[in-house]
Write an enzyme that holds these catalytic residues in place. Structure first.
Site, short mmCIF file in Angstrom:
data_model
loop_
_atom_site.label_atom_id
_atom_site.label_comp_id
_atom_site.label_asym_id
_atom_site.label_seq_id
_atom_site.Cartn_x
_atom_site.Cartn_y
_atom_site.Cartn_z
N ALA A 268 -26.39 -39.00 -33.64
CA ALA A 268 -27.32 -38.05 -33.01
C ALA A 268 -27.82 -38.53 -31.66
CB ALA A 268 -28.50 -37.79 -33.95
N GLY A 269 -27.00 -39.35 -31.00
CA GLY A 269 -27.34 -39.78 -29.65
C GLY A 269 -27.08 -38.67 -28.65
N ARG B 19 -21.01 -47.41 -23.85
CA ARG B 19 -20.71 -48.37 -22.77
C ARG B 19 -21.94 -48.63 -21.92
NH1 ARG B 19 -15.61 -47.36 -19.16
NH2 ARG B 19 -16.17 -45.18 -19.32
N SER C 290 -15.64 -41.54 -30.57
CA SER C 290 -16.04 -42.94 -30.35
C SER C 290 -14.95 -43.69 -29.57
CB SER C 290 -16.28 -43.63 -31.69
OG SER C 290 -17.12 -42.86 -32.52
N HIS D 88 -6.65 -42.81 -23.49
CA HIS D 88 -7.90 -42.45 -22.81
C HIS D 88 -8.41 -43.69 -22.10
CE1 HIS D 88 -11.67 -40.58 -21.93
NE2 HIS D 88 -12.38 -41.30 -22.80
#
Length: 317
Positions: free
Chosen positions: A13-14, A87, A124, A180
């Site tokens: 839930a960030g 990050r 993630s 990615h």
């Protein structure tokens, strides 16, 4: 006949998770569950309640709940996994490997037990390794586990091309493949502006500069924000994939998908163009790449394989 809304659960839930919940609820893609670890206490409930209180203003009827329990995730149609540490300035996606691999392993175990029929979208980082681990842990069919990266990378690419040419982003069609990160592969033969090949509008040298900025697009935002990483565009990219699934739109989009014989990848998740619908990754589209594109893609695949091998070594130690 009994009908119900799609159930969309977001693990984490960030900023990315909460913003994904925002996009999904506002578009009425389904009812949304916003989950975070018990240590966050009431935070997901607070964000969910705040979002619900926006519904009368913005005119959407999706229900949103916040929780710390996987019991509320049971029966989900789609699960978006944003859990993991973000990050920080100076960190690469690979620096996150050890910690986030263990988080994804724990999340995947919970998903396997509480929502065995869900389609899982992993966000993630480092993305390609995390989606490989999610597939391994859940044991789900590979078409029901995928990674969100290509939609975001292509959106950044399209944004920079539109800025360069002074045209609408809507008129730019583009494709990036591979891992990615720094080895992502642009496909100029699949890039156009209003149907005009990009090579007729931008020099190869300038195009490579724009591609390089795209590769470093996430790091550029990390440096600017200083206290976090990108979330508006990553969350929007997740929502587009969720929409393709719950509305069975058969969207042709780039995603991290399991490739075995396709492109001779040999059993790894990597960014490729796919058809996405209610079955998840319903088809991997195999392109006739140029010799240079093939070489760049192969190098990107090898980087993904190396990352997965490193992850497996860390998890077994």
């Amino acid at each position: 006949m009994s009908l119900r809304r799609a159930k969309i659960s977001i693990v984490g839930a960030g900023n990315v998770g909460a913003t994904c919940a925002h996009w999904c609820a506002a578009a009425e893609l389904g009812d949304v569950v916003l989950l975070d670890i018990p240590q966050t206490e009431d935070m997901p409930r607070g964000k969910a309640l705040d979002l619900m209180q926006a519904s009368p203003i913005m005119g959407f009827d999706s229900n949103v709940i916040g929780t710390n329990s996987y019991d509320d995730v049971a029966g989900s149609d789609v699960i978006v996994v944003t859990a993991g540490i973000p990050r920080k300035p100076g960190m690469s996606r690979d620096d996150l490997l050890n910690t986030n691999a263990r988080i994804v392993t724990a999340v995947g175990t919970e998903i396997k037990n509480c929502a065995p029929d869900a389609i899982v979208i992993v966000v993630s980082n480092p993305l390609d390794a995390m989606v490989q681990q999610m597939w391994k842990v859940t044991g789900f069919p590979p078409e029901r586990v995928c990674g969100q990266a290509g939609v975001l990378d292509t959106a950044r690419y399209r944004t920079f091309l539109a800025m360069e040419l002074g045209v609408s982003v809507e008129d730019i069609s583009a494709l990036l493949m591979g891992g990615h990160g720094d080895t992502m592969v642009p496909i100029p033969s699949c890039t156009s502006v209003g149907g005009i090949p990009i090579t007729q509008l931008i020099s190869s040298e300038r195009l490579e500069e724009i591609v390089d900025r795209t590769r470093k697009g996430g790091a550029e935002i990390v440096q600017l924000l200083k206290t976090g990483s990108a979330y508006y565009a990553p969350a929007a990219a997740c929502a587009q994939m969720v929409e393709a699934i719950v509305r069975d739109k058969k969207r042709v989009i780039p995603a991290a998908a399991y490739c075995d014989s396709q492109y001779n990848v040999g059993g790894y998740y990597v960014g490729v163009p796919v058809v996405m619908g209610s079955g998840g990754i319903e088809k991997v589209i195999e392109l006739d790449l140029t010799e240079k594109e093939q070489g760049d893609f192969r190098r990107s695949v090898e980087a993904v394989k190396s990352l997965v091998a490193t992850m497996d070594g860390l998890l077994s130690s």
